[in-house]
Design a protein around this motif. Structure first.
Motif, mmCIF file in Angstrom:
data_model
loop_
_atom_site.group_PDB
_atom_site.id
_atom_site.type_symbol
_atom_site.label_atom_id
_atom_site.label_comp_id
_atom_site.label_asym_id
_atom_site.label_seq_id
_atom_site.Cartn_x
_atom_site.Cartn_y
_atom_site.Cartn_z
ATOM 1 N N LYS A 70 -6.343 -38.218 38.410
ATOM 2 C CA LYS A 70 -5.758 -38.164 36.866
ATOM 3 C C LYS A 70 -3.928 -38.523 37.118
ATOM 4 O O LYS A 70 -2.965 -37.818 37.822
ATOM 5 C CB LYS A 70 -5.839 -36.831 36.158
ATOM 6 N N LEU A 87 -3.236 -26.430 31.292
ATOM 7 C CA LEU A 87 -4.236 -27.429 31.855
ATOM 8 C C LEU A 87 -4.227 -28.669 31.911
ATOM 9 O O LEU A 87 -5.221 -30.078 32.492
ATOM 10 C CB LEU A 87 -5.621 -27.110 31.485
ATOM 11 N N PHE A 88 -4.082 -29.426 30.868
ATOM 12 C CA PHE A 88 -4.225 -30.674 29.962
ATOM 13 C C PHE A 88 -2.920 -31.995 30.543
ATOM 14 O O PHE A 88 -3.493 -32.720 31.461
ATOM 15 C CB PHE A 88 -3.648 -30.614 28.194
ATOM 16 N N TRP A 97 -2.979 -25.426 37.794
ATOM 17 C CA TRP A 97 -4.033 -25.541 36.883
ATOM 18 C C TRP A 97 -5.172 -25.075 37.469
ATOM 19 O O TRP A 97 -6.463 -24.702 36.472
ATOM 20 C CB TRP A 97 -4.342 -26.998 36.979
ATOM 21 N N PHE A 108 -15.108 -21.017 28.505
ATOM 22 C CA PHE A 108 -15.482 -21.654 27.634
ATOM 23 C C PHE A 108 -17.060 -22.396 28.052
ATOM 24 O O PHE A 108 -17.336 -22.942 27.619
ATOM 25 C CB PHE A 108 -14.632 -23.381 27.817
ATOM 26 N N LEU A 154 -9.460 -22.901 16.377
ATOM 27 C CA LEU A 154 -8.973 -22.774 16.933
ATOM 28 C C LEU A 154 -7.992 -21.887 17.280
ATOM 29 O O LEU A 154 -8.034 -21.187 18.499
ATOM 30 C CB LEU A 154 -8.325 -24.451 17.658
ATOM 31 N N THR A 261 -1.563 -25.542 24.339
ATOM 32 C CA THR A 261 -2.138 -27.014 25.196
ATOM 33 C C THR A 261 -3.067 -26.844 24.127
ATOM 34 O O THR A 261 -4.046 -27.703 23.853
ATOM 35 C CB THR A 261 -2.886 -26.362 26.490
ATOM 36 N N THR A 328 -11.508 -40.272 19.981
ATOM 37 C CA THR A 328 -10.015 -39.997 19.206
ATOM 38 C C THR A 328 -9.098 -39.594 20.091
ATOM 39 O O THR A 328 -7.944 -39.931 19.784
ATOM 40 C CB THR A 328 -10.404 -38.789 18.887
ATOM 41 N N ILE A 329 -9.635 -39.836 22.032
ATOM 42 C CA ILE A 329 -8.744 -39.782 22.292
ATOM 43 C C ILE A 329 -8.989 -41.084 23.394
ATOM 44 O O ILE A 329 -10.131 -41.457 23.692
ATOM 45 C CB ILE A 329 -8.733 -38.873 23.367
ATOM 46 N N PRO A 398 -15.821 -40.229 26.156
ATOM 47 C CA PRO A 398 -15.144 -39.407 25.319
ATOM 48 C C PRO A 398 -14.369 -38.395 25.402
ATOM 49 O O PRO A 398 -12.915 -37.511 24.886
ATOM 50 C CB PRO A 398 -15.464 -39.274 23.853
ATOM 51 N N GLY A 400 -13.321 -37.174 28.748
ATOM 52 C CA GLY A 400 -13.031 -37.621 29.766
ATOM 53 C C GLY A 400 -14.194 -37.449 31.626
ATOM 54 O O GLY A 400 -15.048 -37.500 31.212
ATOM 55 N N ALA A 405 -12.176 -33.565 33.178
ATOM 56 C CA ALA A 405 -12.754 -33.499 31.813
ATOM 57 C C ALA A 405 -12.058 -32.414 31.217
ATOM 58 O O ALA A 405 -11.559 -31.696 31.533
ATOM 59 C CB ALA A 405 -14.093 -33.372 32.251
ATOM 60 N N ALA A 412 -15.704 -27.346 20.633
ATOM 61 C CA ALA A 412 -15.642 -28.875 20.070
ATOM 62 C C ALA A 412 -16.837 -29.775 19.099
ATOM 63 O O ALA A 412 -17.283 -29.608 18.188
ATOM 64 C CB ALA A 412 -15.480 -29.993 20.357
HETATM 65 C C1 HEM Z 1 -9.066 -32.883 28.306
HETATM 66 C C2 HEM Z 1 -11.313 -35.180 24.616
HETATM 67 C C3 HEM Z 1 -12.062 -31.065 22.442
HETATM 68 C C4 HEM Z 1 -9.207 -28.780 25.074
HETATM 69 C C5 HEM Z 1 -9.864 -34.027 27.885
HETATM 70 C C6 HEM Z 1 -9.725 -35.094 27.971
HETATM 71 C C7 HEM Z 1 -10.746 -35.937 26.781
HETATM 72 C C8 HEM Z 1 -10.389 -34.514 26.064
HETATM 73 C C9 HEM Z 1 -10.260 -37.484 27.256
HETATM 74 C C10 HEM Z 1 -9.158 -35.761 29.247
HETATM 75 C C11 HEM Z 1 -8.106 -36.251 29.527
HETATM 76 C C12 HEM Z 1 -7.303 -36.880 30.076
HETATM 77 O O1 HEM Z 1 -8.156 -37.202 31.476
HETATM 78 O O2 HEM Z 1 -5.918 -37.289 30.233
HETATM 79 C C13 HEM Z 1 -11.621 -34.167 23.326
HETATM 80 C C14 HEM Z 1 -12.286 -34.840 22.577
HETATM 81 C C15 HEM Z 1 -12.048 -33.252 21.600
HETATM 82 C C16 HEM Z 1 -11.835 -32.571 22.687
HETATM 83 C C17 HEM Z 1 -12.698 -35.727 21.745
HETATM 84 C C18 HEM Z 1 -13.424 -32.614 20.487
HETATM 85 C C19 HEM Z 1 -13.650 -33.783 19.932
HETATM 86 C C20 HEM Z 1 -11.196 -30.318 23.085
HETATM 87 C C21 HEM Z 1 -10.951 -28.986 22.509
HETATM 88 C C22 HEM Z 1 -9.997 -27.515 23.282
HETATM 89 C C23 HEM Z 1 -9.514 -28.934 24.499
HETATM 90 C C24 HEM Z 1 -11.450 -28.268 21.450
HETATM 91 C C25 HEM Z 1 -9.473 -26.439 23.527
HETATM 92 C C26 HEM Z 1 -10.361 -25.977 22.769
HETATM 93 C C27 HEM Z 1 -8.760 -29.779 26.425
HETATM 94 C C28 HEM Z 1 -7.864 -29.471 27.842
HETATM 95 C C29 HEM Z 1 -8.467 -30.533 28.421
HETATM 96 C C30 HEM Z 1 -8.750 -31.284 27.619
HETATM 97 C C31 HEM Z 1 -7.225 -28.438 28.127
HETATM 98 C C32 HEM Z 1 -7.554 -30.722 29.957
HETATM 99 C C33 HEM Z 1 -8.577 -30.072 31.021
HETATM 100 C C34 HEM Z 1 -8.200 -30.239 32.038
HETATM 101 O O3 HEM Z 1 -7.035 -31.337 32.988
HETATM 102 O O4 HEM Z 1 -8.471 -29.089 33.292
HETATM 103 N N1 HEM Z 1 -10.278 -33.409 26.427
HETATM 104 N N2 HEM Z 1 -11.626 -32.667 23.587
HETATM 105 N N3 HEM Z 1 -10.258 -29.785 24.155
HETATM 106 N N4 HEM Z 1 -9.123 -30.871 27.057
HETATM 107 FE FE1 HEM Z 1 -10.219 -31.468 25.066
#
Ligand code: HEM
Length: 462
Positions: A70, A87-88, A97, A108, A154, A261, A328-329, A398, A400, A405, A412
């Motif tokens: 990443k 985290l993100f 992390w 989770f 959330l 985050t 959406t991302i 979608p 990741g 991921a 969600a």
């Molecule tokens: C990471 C999509 C919902 C928390 C990601 C990534 C994607 C993604 C594509 C990777 C981003 C990257 O590689 O830079 C989505 C989509 C969602 C969703 C499409 C809903 C439809 C959520 C929800 C939460 C959340 C509800 C929290 C409750 C996170 C976190 C990461 C992450 C904390 C970072 C994980 C890590 O790198 O350790 N998400 N997400 N996301 N998402 Fe989601």
């Protein structure tokens, strides 16, 4: 040596391709350029090069975590101004992390998310009440109400905090601050560094927004520390959990980073998913009918229970197909761990940012056939989905990739299934303007712009 130059448009001195990209909806330009230059091309943003890849084959190669990791660059680098190594936005190898990831994974997990069902139901019920009172005479601003829903859900499930967004016309000040912070993070990432002097006021507001968000999150954290309760939410997991590997606990500032985050990562993504899903259903009456029939058969007219959700196979496929069309991302980024050659002939140096353009790769006809651009949930029902993933690994991304991921995916998914089912059970929907053409609103995520629906309560229900 058999390698080729990565194609791309020529740019201006200093600015590079900054003016090539639409400032309001950058994704539109990025996708058009893919049509023009093919599955791999590069752009230069005032000296910083980004490579864009958009075929399934390239995406599959780039998902190899032994070769690519990443990359925290562009807008994510700006988001770090508020949430640091949360985290993100953590860079690969940052110790916080690992600690947060290991402490939070169980929180989770399926059991824990199932425990959040009643609170998710509570907020979804508030949305149903609001729309029921509106009746069919008022157009519903779909994306705004879904954003109220996902944020409130959330905040309640993560930390027991109620924004009560359905009871106010104005958004909560935290939400205002977060919205303008995210938009500005995107804008900052596209500006050349020497232009910052021209943006003093926005920079001032930007750091004020960050202070506001952190102050609010800190208050919630302190209140919980002073008055512990028996809630089993994400905040409790972070306060009480110990990292099994290092024996360390999360620090207060790391907890604040991650609370914010979750609000950032979890609200627009899910609200965008729900908005696009309803848009697709209204454009595809046959899929709409099947989805509503499924709810009637599985749930009937009674209260939705958690056991029902796993049986909503068609609605799950609607959500998957929606995320294939409108991730959406819309892109995420990696960089080579060593100098690499990709696609068999393009040299990319170590640490070069490479964007994986999901909004394009998930439309690849190699994987999805000639009608790849059609909305067909059937193609992605459980059995077909498994087959597709076996035959074309990484064709649907979608959420990741790999260790980085989405940790919030089960959250969600449960929320989206519940809300789809509850709304289809209670209402009939139609487009407010039958001629509405989809336009995109882009911040860090994408959402439909100016999309309104009308709803009426279904007569067979009370
Ligand atoms: C990471 C999509 C919902 C928390 C990601 C990534 C994607 C993604 C594509 C990777 C981003 C990257 O590689 O830079 C989505 C989509 C969602 C969703 C499409 C809903 C439809 C959520 C929800 C939460 C959340 C509800 C929290 C409750 C996170 C976190 C990461 C992450 C904390 C970072 C994980 C890590 O790198 O350790 N998400 N997400 N996301 N998402 Fe989601």
């Amino acid at each position: 040596d058999g390698t080729e130059e990565i194609p791309g448009p020529s740019g201006w001195p200093f600015l590079g391709n900054i003016r090539t990209v639409d400032s309001e909806v950058p994704l539109k330009s990025i996708l058009n350029l893919a049509d023009q230059y093919g599955p791999i091309y590069k752009l230069n943003f005032a000296g910083r090069t980004v490579v864009f890849c958009s075929s399934w084959e390239l995406i599959n190669e780039l998902c190899d975590e032994k070769r690519f990791a990443k990359s925290v660059n562009s807008a994510l680098k700006e988001v770090r101004n508020a949430v640091h190594d949360g985290l993100f936005t953590a860079k690969m190898g940052e110790p916080n992390w690992g600690i947060a990831h290991r402490v939070l994974m169980p929180a989770f997990g399926p059991m824990s998310i199932a425990g959040m069902f009643d609170e998710m139901h509570d907020i979804a019920g508030q949305l149903v009440m609001k729309w029921a009172r509106h009746g069919s005479s008022v157009p519903i601003m779909v994306t705004d109400d879904f954003t109220r829903l996902t944020l409130d859900t959330l905040a309640l499930c993560a930390m027991g905090y109620r924004f009560n967004s359905f009871y106010h016309d104005e958004m909560h000040p935290f939400i205002e601050a977060m919205g303008s912070f995210l938009t500005e993070s995107g804008s900052r990432s596209r500006r050349p560094p020497f232009a910052s002097i021209l943006y003093r006021d926005s920079t001032h507001k930007y750091f004020e927004d960050i202070d506001w968000m952190r102050k609010t999150a800190d208050e919630v954290l302190m209140a919980r520390k002073e008055n512990p309760n028996d809630r089993m939410d994400l905040l409790a997991a972070m306060l009480n959990g110990t990292d099994p590997k290092t024996g360390q606990k999360m620090t207060d500032s790391s907890i604040t980073d991650n609370l914010i985050t979750f609000l950032i990562a979890g609200h627009e993504t899910t609200s965008g998913l729900l908005s696009f899903a309803f848009h697709q259903l209204l454009k595809h009456p046959e899929a709409y009918r099947k989805a509503q029939n499924e709810v009637d058969q599985v749930v009937g007219t009674g209260k939705i229970k958690i056991e029902h959700l796993g049986q909503l196979k068609y609605i799950a496929a609607v959500l998957r197909e929606t995320l294939r069309h409108s991730p959406t991302i819309a892109q995420f980024a990696v960089a080579p761990i060593q100098d690499e050659i990709i696609g068999g002939r393009y040299k990319v140096p170590k640490n070069q940012t490479i964007a994986l353009l999901l909004a394009k790769s998930q439309m690849d006809t190699t994987v999805y056939g000639k009608d790849a651009d059609k909305f067909k949930p059937e193609r992605i029902l459980d059995e077909n989905f498994d087959m597709l993933n076996k035959k074309f690994p990484n064709c649907w991304k979608p959420f990741g990739n790999g260790t980085r991921a989405c940790i919030g995916r089960p959250f969600a998914w449960q929320e989206a299934l519940l809300v789809m089912a509850m709304l289809l059970q209670n209402f009939n929907f139609r487009m407010d303007d039958p001629n509405y053409q989809l336009h995109i609103n882009q911040t860090l995520t994408i959402k439909p712009k100016g999309f309104y629906m009308r709803c009426s309560l279904r007569e067979n229900l009370t």
